[in-house]
Write an enzyme that holds these catalytic residues in place. Structure first.
Site, PDB file in Angstrom:
ATOM      1  N   LYS A   1      14.324   3.547 -11.356  1.00 30.88           N
ATOM      2  CA  LYS A   1      12.451   3.892 -10.248  1.00 30.88           C
ATOM      3  C   LYS A   1      12.967   2.342  -9.381  1.00 30.88           C
ATOM      4  O   LYS A   1      13.089   3.390  -7.994  1.00 30.88           O
ATOM      5  CB  LYS A   1      11.598   4.269 -10.897  1.00 30.88           C
ATOM      6  CG  LYS A   1      10.657   3.985 -10.060  1.00 30.88           C
ATOM      7  CD  LYS A   1       9.116   3.824 -10.149  1.00 30.88           C
ATOM      8  CE  LYS A   1       8.293   4.280  -8.777  1.00 30.88           C
ATOM      9  NZ  LYS A   1       6.648   3.936  -9.563  1.00 30.88           N
TER      10      LYS A   1
ATOM     11  N   ASP B   1       3.610   8.804 -10.677  1.00 31.73           N
ATOM     12  CA  ASP B   1       4.894   9.340 -10.842  1.00 31.73           C
ATOM     13  C   ASP B   1       5.643  10.475 -12.006  1.00 31.73           C
ATOM     14  O   ASP B   1       6.229  11.091 -11.918  1.00 31.73           O
ATOM     15  CB  ASP B   1       6.085   8.447 -12.077  1.00 31.73           C
ATOM     16  CG  ASP B   1       5.338   7.119 -10.931  1.00 31.73           C
ATOM     17  OD1 ASP B   1       6.081   7.200  -9.785  1.00 31.73           O
ATOM     18  OD2 ASP B   1       6.049   5.649 -11.736  1.00 31.73           O
TER      19      ASP B   1
ATOM     20  N   ASP C   1       0.552  -1.585   0.493  1.00 34.81           N
ATOM     21  CA  ASP C   1       0.171  -0.233  -0.072  1.00 34.81           C
ATOM     22  C   ASP C   1       0.599   1.095  -0.319  1.00 34.81           C
ATOM     23  O   ASP C   1       2.202   1.659   1.100  1.00 34.81           O
ATOM     24  CB  ASP C   1      -0.613  -0.422   1.227  1.00 34.81           C
ATOM     25  CG  ASP C   1      -1.877   0.786   0.830  1.00 34.81           C
ATOM     26  OD1 ASP C   1      -2.958   0.509  -0.444  1.00 34.81           O
ATOM     27  OD2 ASP C   1      -2.309   1.768   0.720  1.00 34.81           O
TER      28      ASP C   1
END
Ligand code: IMP
Length: 202
Positions: free
Chosen positions: A174, A154, A69
């Site tokens: 990333k 993003d 989460d």
């Protein structure tokens, strides 16, 4: 030895498969269990929601489950959208709508005040074991969407050290610095330790 990633989100799945490629488990996802729909995130915190998803998937499948989460916490918005990141602009809001809402709320806020954090909590639920771990990354919210990679927020999350938004980074880049990448590396370490010392059945 199987591990089910408790998500239908293909953006997360790609990153998780990549980050967990070095642990010796067969990764499957909720895409292999189409009868399990979206699991309502009724918790008040990322931690509660992560365990709600991992518990639900473990009890449906009987396979050890890992749930992520994630929230975007923006200082100038007192930590919003936080636990409401998925539905910031409404119950079934698109990524585009959520980004637009953030940008409009930050309209007029100077760059140095646009500090933010992505935070991921990962929960693991298996036969004999439950644990969680976290990862976070600091950045800034830019005023215009930039970049095509990644997903969610993003394109508006700028990482000053690389002078790029997360949507301008390649998958490996990333993962090497992100909230999720860090949380998953912590997960792998804990899992290896548990396997060695407690004989976890996974
Ligand atoms: P979730 O509740 O963990 O599924 O994620 C909440 C929302 O945060 C998602 O709908 C995405 O829009 C966003 N999100 C989660 N992870 C990322 C990420 O790595 N980058 C950008 N946005 C993300």
């Amino acid at each position: 030895m199987k591990l089910v990633l408790a998500t239908h989100n293909n953006g997360k799945i790609i990153e998780m498969q990549h980050a967990l490629a070095n642990i010796s488990v067969d990764l499957i996802t909720l895409n292999d269990f189409p009868h399990i729909g979206e699991i309502p995130e009724t918790g008040k915190t990322l931690l509660e929601n992560a365990f709600i998803k991992a518990e639900a998937v473990y009890s449906e499948t009987g396979i050890p489950a890992l749930a992520d989460d994630t929230g975007l916490e923006i200082d100038a918005l007192n930590g919003e959208p936080g636990v409401f990141s998925a539905r910031y602009a409404g119950e079934s809001a698109s990524y585009q709508e959520n980004c637009t809402k953030v940008l409009s709320k930050l309209d007029g806020v100077r760059m140095e005040k646009r500090t933010a954090k992505f935070r991921t909590v990962i929960a693991f639920v298996g036969k004999d074991e439950k644990f969680h771990c976290e990862g976070y990354v600091n950045g800034l919210i830019v005023s215009k969407k930039t970049g095509e990679n990644g997903f969610g927020y993003d394109p508006i999350f700028y990482y000053p050290k690389l002078k790029k938004t997360f949507a301008e980074l390649k998958k490996d880049e990333k993962n090497s610095i992100s909230h999720r990448g860090k949380a998953l590396r912590n997960f792998s370490k804990i899992l290896e330790k548990q396997r060695n010392h407690k004989n976890v059945k996974i």
